[in-house]
Design a protein around this motif. Structure first.
Motif, PDB file in Angstrom:
ATOM      1  N   ARG A   1       1.112  -1.323   0.149  1.00  0.00           N
ATOM      2  CA  ARG A   1       0.222  -0.038   0.196  1.00  0.00           C
ATOM      3  C   ARG A   1       1.451   1.318  -0.345  1.00  0.00           C
ATOM      4  NH1 ARG A   1      -2.175  -3.757   3.585  1.00  0.00           N
ATOM      5  NH2 ARG A   1      -4.406  -3.512   3.234  1.00  0.00           N
ATOM      6  N   LEU A   2       0.412   2.195  -0.903  1.00  0.00           N
ATOM      7  CA  LEU A   2       1.152   3.711  -0.006  1.00  0.00           C
ATOM      8  C   LEU A   2       1.292   3.676   1.345  1.00  0.00           C
ATOM      9  CD1 LEU A   2      -0.271   5.577  -2.632  1.00  0.00           C
ATOM     10  CD2 LEU A   2       1.083   4.821  -2.772  1.00  0.00           C
ATOM     11  N   ALA A   3       2.317   4.303   1.798  1.00  0.00           N
ATOM     12  CA  ALA A   3       2.572   4.603   3.146  1.00  0.00           C
ATOM     13  C   ALA A   3       1.772   5.551   3.614  1.00  0.00           C
ATOM     14  CB  ALA A   3       3.852   4.114   3.120  1.00  0.00           C
ATOM     15  N   ALA A   4       1.559   6.606   2.452  1.00  0.00           N
ATOM     16  CA  ALA A   4       1.056   7.682   3.053  1.00  0.00           C
ATOM     17  C   ALA A   4      -1.055   7.507   3.636  1.00  0.00           C
ATOM     18  CB  ALA A   4       0.587   8.905   2.321  1.00  0.00           C
ATOM     19  N   ASP A   5      -0.981   6.038   3.385  1.00  0.00           N
ATOM     20  CA  ASP A   5      -2.256   5.597   3.210  1.00  0.00           C
ATOM     21  C   ASP A   5      -2.810   4.424   4.662  1.00  0.00           C
ATOM     22  OD1 ASP A   5      -3.403   7.134   0.795  1.00  0.00           O
ATOM     23  OD2 ASP A   5      -3.102   5.254   0.266  1.00  0.00           O
ATOM     24  N   GLY A   6      -1.035   4.065   5.174  1.00  0.00           N
ATOM     25  CA  GLY A   6      -1.392   3.475   6.523  1.00  0.00           C
ATOM     26  C   GLY A   6      -1.769   1.818   6.333  1.00  0.00           C
ATOM     27  N   ALA A   7      -1.800   1.558   7.138  1.00  0.00           N
ATOM     28  CA  ALA A   7      -1.592  -0.399   6.822  1.00  0.00           C
ATOM     29  C   ALA A   7      -2.953  -0.724   6.337  1.00  0.00           C
ATOM     30  CB  ALA A   7      -1.155  -1.136   8.127  1.00  0.00           C
ATOM     31  N   GLU A   8      -3.661   0.492   6.955  1.00  0.00           N
ATOM     32  CA  GLU A   8      -5.748   0.421   6.154  1.00  0.00           C
ATOM     33  C   GLU A   8      -5.695   0.427   5.013  1.00  0.00           C
ATOM     34  OE1 GLU A   8      -7.283  -2.442   8.228  1.00  0.00           O
ATOM     35  OE2 GLU A   8      -5.550  -1.999   9.643  1.00  0.00           O
ATOM     36  N   GLY A   9      -4.930   0.962   4.463  1.00  0.00           N
ATOM     37  CA  GLY A   9      -4.791   1.699   2.785  1.00  0.00           C
ATOM     38  C   GLY A   9      -5.192   0.624   1.869  1.00  0.00           C
ATOM     39  N   ARG A  10      -6.021   0.929   0.799  1.00  0.00           N
ATOM     40  CA  ARG A  10      -5.638   0.788  -0.711  1.00  0.00           C
ATOM     41  C   ARG A  10      -5.111  -0.247  -1.241  1.00  0.00           C
ATOM     42  NH1 ARG A  10      -6.889   1.276  -6.635  1.00  0.00           N
ATOM     43  NH2 ARG A  10      -5.876   2.994  -6.264  1.00  0.00           N
ATOM     44  N   GLN A  11      -4.995  -1.572  -1.272  1.00  0.00           N
ATOM     45  CA  GLN A  11      -3.958  -2.200  -1.689  1.00  0.00           C
ATOM     46  C   GLN A  11      -3.573  -2.236  -3.059  1.00  0.00           C
ATOM     47  OE1 GLN A  11      -4.752  -6.922  -0.793  1.00  0.00           O
ATOM     48  NE2 GLN A  11      -3.019  -7.177  -2.211  1.00  0.00           N
ATOM     49  N   LEU A  12      -2.940  -1.870  -3.684  1.00  0.00           N
ATOM     50  CA  LEU A  12      -2.036  -1.999  -4.901  1.00  0.00           C
ATOM     51  C   LEU A  12      -1.197  -2.224  -5.798  1.00  0.00           C
ATOM     52  CD1 LEU A  12      -1.381   2.255  -3.869  1.00  0.00           C
ATOM     53  CD2 LEU A  12      -3.242   1.031  -5.008  1.00  0.00           C
ATOM     54  N   GLY A  13      -0.620  -3.805  -4.270  1.00  0.00           N
ATOM     55  CA  GLY A  13      -0.232  -4.626  -5.099  1.00  0.00           C
ATOM     56  C   GLY A  13       0.357  -6.052  -3.918  1.00  0.00           C
ATOM     57  N   PHE A  14       1.196  -6.546  -4.497  1.00  0.00           N
ATOM     58  CA  PHE A  14       1.497  -7.600  -3.223  1.00  0.00           C
ATOM     59  C   PHE A  14       3.238  -7.680  -3.611  1.00  0.00           C
ATOM     60  CE2 PHE A  14       0.454  -9.810  -7.079  1.00  0.00           C
ATOM     61  CZ  PHE A  14       1.554 -10.484  -7.229  1.00  0.00           C
ATOM     62  N   ILE A  15       4.099  -8.262  -2.467  1.00  0.00           N
ATOM     63  CA  ILE A  15       4.872  -8.744  -2.649  1.00  0.00           C
ATOM     64  C   ILE A  15       5.368 -10.353  -2.600  1.00  0.00           C
ATOM     65  CG2 ILE A  15       7.163  -9.858  -1.123  1.00  0.00           C
ATOM     66  CD1 ILE A  15       6.944  -6.869  -0.866  1.00  0.00           C
ATOM     67  N   THR A  16       6.230 -10.153  -4.320  1.00  0.00           N
ATOM     68  CA  THR A  16       6.228 -11.467  -4.171  1.00  0.00           C
ATOM     69  C   THR A  16       7.636 -12.589  -3.991  1.00  0.00           C
ATOM     70  OG1 THR A  16       7.667 -10.409  -6.545  1.00  0.00           O
ATOM     71  CG2 THR A  16       5.424 -10.696  -6.736  1.00  0.00           C
ATOM     72  N   THR A  17       8.540 -11.608  -3.923  1.00  0.00           N
ATOM     73  CA  THR A  17       9.990 -12.210  -3.635  1.00  0.00           C
ATOM     74  C   THR A  17      10.193 -11.407  -2.750  1.00  0.00           C
ATOM     75  OG1 THR A  17      10.129 -13.862  -5.325  1.00  0.00           O
ATOM     76  CG2 THR A  17      11.823 -13.655  -3.794  1.00  0.00           C
ATOM     77  N   SER A  18      11.064 -11.598  -1.220  1.00  0.00           N
ATOM     78  CA  SER A  18      11.583 -10.949  -0.277  1.00  0.00           C
ATOM     79  C   SER A  18      12.596 -11.915   0.487  1.00  0.00           C
ATOM     80  CB  SER A  18      10.674 -10.379   1.104  1.00  0.00           C
ATOM     81  OG  SER A  18      10.337 -12.096   1.573  1.00  0.00           O
ATOM     82  N   ALA A  19      13.587 -11.109   1.247  1.00  0.00           N
ATOM     83  CA  ALA A  19      14.946 -11.965   0.843  1.00  0.00           C
ATOM     84  C   ALA A  19      16.445 -10.887   1.288  1.00  0.00           C
ATOM     85  CB  ALA A  19      16.020 -12.039  -0.135  1.00  0.00           C
ATOM     86  N   ARG A  20      17.163 -11.386   2.053  1.00  0.00           N
ATOM     87  CA  ARG A  20      18.072 -10.568   3.150  1.00  0.00           C
ATOM     88  C   ARG A  20      18.935 -10.883   2.469  1.00  0.00           C
ATOM     89  NH1 ARG A  20      15.864  -9.129   7.847  1.00  0.00           N
ATOM     90  NH2 ARG A  20      14.057 -10.828   9.048  1.00  0.00           N
ATOM     91  N   HIS A  21      19.797 -10.088   1.690  1.00  0.00           N
ATOM     92  CA  HIS A  21      21.207  -9.843   1.328  1.00  0.00           C
ATOM     93  C   HIS A  21      21.994  -9.420   2.377  1.00  0.00           C
ATOM     94  CE1 HIS A  21      23.194  -7.755  -1.922  1.00  0.00           C
ATOM     95  NE2 HIS A  21      22.941  -8.967  -2.473  1.00  0.00           N
ATOM     96  N   HIS A  22      23.186 -10.077   1.160  1.00  0.00           N
ATOM     97  CA  HIS A  22      24.432  -9.702   2.333  1.00  0.00           C
ATOM     98  C   HIS A  22      25.012  -8.143   2.916  1.00  0.00           C
ATOM     99  CE1 HIS A  22      26.185  -9.775  -1.372  1.00  0.00           C
ATOM    100  NE2 HIS A  22      27.830 -10.023  -0.573  1.00  0.00           N
ATOM    101  N   GLU A  23      24.716  -7.897   1.806  1.00  0.00           N
ATOM    102  CA  GLU A  23      24.798  -6.063   1.482  1.00  0.00           C
ATOM    103  C   GLU A  23      23.809  -5.370   1.606  1.00  0.00           C
ATOM    104  OE1 GLU A  23      27.187  -5.711  -2.162  1.00  0.00           O
ATOM    105  OE2 GLU A  23      29.338  -6.134  -1.488  1.00  0.00           O
ATOM    106  N   LEU A  24      23.118  -5.235   0.907  1.00  0.00           N
ATOM    107  CA  LEU A  24      21.491  -4.273   1.129  1.00  0.00           C
ATOM    108  C   LEU A  24      20.095  -4.586   1.992  1.00  0.00           C
ATOM    109  CD1 LEU A  24      20.504  -4.952  -2.707  1.00  0.00           C
ATOM    110  CD2 LEU A  24      21.817  -2.821  -1.955  1.00  0.00           C
ATOM    111  N   GLY A  25      20.429  -5.851   2.681  1.00  0.00           N
ATOM    112  CA  GLY A  25      20.016  -6.081   3.524  1.00  0.00           C
ATOM    113  C   GLY A  25      18.041  -6.312   4.023  1.00  0.00           C
ATOM    114  N   PRO A  26      17.249  -6.250   4.240  1.00  0.00           N
ATOM    115  CA  PRO A  26      15.724  -6.801   3.816  1.00  0.00           C
ATOM    116  C   PRO A  26      15.547  -6.038   2.425  1.00  0.00           C
ATOM    117  CG  PRO A  26      15.907  -5.653   5.636  1.00  0.00           C
ATOM    118  CD  PRO A  26      17.471  -5.343   5.123  1.00  0.00           C
ATOM    119  N   ILE A  27      15.535  -6.995   0.894  1.00  0.00           N
ATOM    120  CA  ILE A  27      15.146  -6.467   0.332  1.00  0.00           C
ATOM    121  C   ILE A  27      14.140  -7.557  -0.323  1.00  0.00           C
ATOM    122  CG2 ILE A  27      17.345  -5.481  -0.886  1.00  0.00           C
ATOM    123  CD1 ILE A  27      17.780  -8.129  -2.188  1.00  0.00           C
ATOM    124  N   ALA A  28      13.468  -6.560  -1.547  1.00  0.00           N
ATOM    125  CA  ALA A  28      11.864  -7.403  -1.806  1.00  0.00           C
ATOM    126  C   ALA A  28      11.714  -7.104  -3.584  1.00  0.00           C
ATOM    127  CB  ALA A  28      10.825  -7.288  -1.287  1.00  0.00           C
TER     128      ALA A  28
END
Length: 321
Positions: A265-292
């Motif tokens: 969702r848009l951060a400005a709309d908060g956790a109850e805002g309208r869904q605009l998409g979804f996470i497909t893959t998330s990972a912990r990267h050795h340099e970038l940290g958490p990414i998706a």
């Protein structure tokens, strides 16, 4: 299929779609650094292996796939898709021709449906399709690896590494000499970093190739007819895809990664805002940290801060809106 390499020291089994191989061997970030540095071996032996033989194999596949393969040079790796009549992605194929046989690897447990489709399209063509998953295991060597490839083993070489179609009986012996072993989580983290889509992760039942960046790598726009081509051409020439793939930098203070399907969702709309998409893959990267990677509506502003569930996320463009 359960890999014999799961018996190696430190092996922790993967879950979900990658069940059957190791998630890691005890040190996720060390394994990532090894892979990024050009060393290590990734066990992909749970993937399906399909071969196509016969004099008409390339011209026949050319009629069915999104990629131009009728004149595919021996040893040149490519990617291709099978689309539905409406242009939705059904299969993703990673292939190479060795001069007599086209070798293909696909997502785990999808080879049966792919073979059924290919068999239904044989007609009078001189081709034979076979499931070779029980005989051959796919292993991955990263770009820069100096590990030797055994004589006679078919190799699919790309910019990010080499996929070997290794006799399954040789898997343990070869891994012992070509290691260190690297788990699927490290491989996936580097895939996410490189923005490379994966069937069943970055795709759902209505995904078209334009949404995830497959135009070019897996879809050739100047070839003849294939199932779903009308949609590909119409969207490319006249419109825009309804969704687009984005790369996300996730808030590193969160303990848990947002899993596949987590609403975006848009951060400005908060956790109850309208869904605009979804996470497909998330990972912990050795340099970038958490990414998706995430699939969002095309009209989401490219500079808008997002929320993945309750996790703050900053986006980078992968597919242009």
């Amino acid at each position: 299929m359960k890999s014999p390499l799961l018996s190696q020291a430190g092996a922790v089994p993967a879950e979900g779609r990658d069940e059957g191989v190791a998630a890691h061997y005890g040190d996720l970030f060390r394994e990532q650094r090894a892979l990024a540095g050009g060393t290590g071996l990734v066990d992909l032996s749970h993937r399906g292996v399909v071969t196509v033989t016969g004099d008409d194999r390339l011209s026949w596949l050319h009629l069915l796939l999104t990629q131009h393969v009728s004149e595919l040079p021996v040893g040149q790796a490519t990617e291709a898709l099978v689309l539905s009549a409406n242009g939705h992605v059904e299969h993703a194929l990673y292939l190479v021709d060795d001069g007599t046989t086209v070798w293909i690897h696909v997502e785990p447990d999808t080879q049966g449906e792919l073979i059924a489709y290919l068999e239904s399209m044989k007609f009078f063509y001189r081709v034979e399709v076979a499931d070779r998953t029980e005989e051959f295991a796919v292993v991955h060597l990263p770009a820069g690896s100096i590990a030797e490839v055994p004589d006679g083993v078919v190799v699919r070489e790309t910019a990010y590494g080499r996929d070997l179609f290794l006799p399954r009986a040789d898997l343990e012996t070869y891994a012992a000499q070509a290691g260190p072993l690297v788990g699927i989580l490290a491989y996936e983290a580097l895939r996410v970093e490189a923005h490379r889509p994966r069937l069943g992760f970055e795709t759902d039942h209505r995904t078209i190739p334009h949404e995830v960046g497959w135009i070019g790598p897996a879809v050739h726009l100047q070839k003849g007819c294939y199932r779903g081509q009308e949609t590909v051409a119409r969207v490319h020439n006249l419109g825009k895809p309804p969704r687009r793939l984005v790369f996300l930098h996730l808030d590193g203070s969160e303990v848990l990664l947002p899993g596949h399907g987590t609403p975006v969702r848009l951060a400005a709309d908060g956790a109850e805002g309208r869904q605009l998409g979804f996470i497909t893959t998330s990972a912990r990267h050795h340099e970038l940290g958490p990414i998706a990677l995430a699939l969002v509506k095309r009209n989401v502003p490219v500079d808008a801060p997002l929320l993945a569930g309750n996790t703050a996320a900053a986006q980078e463009v992968v597919v242009e809106p």
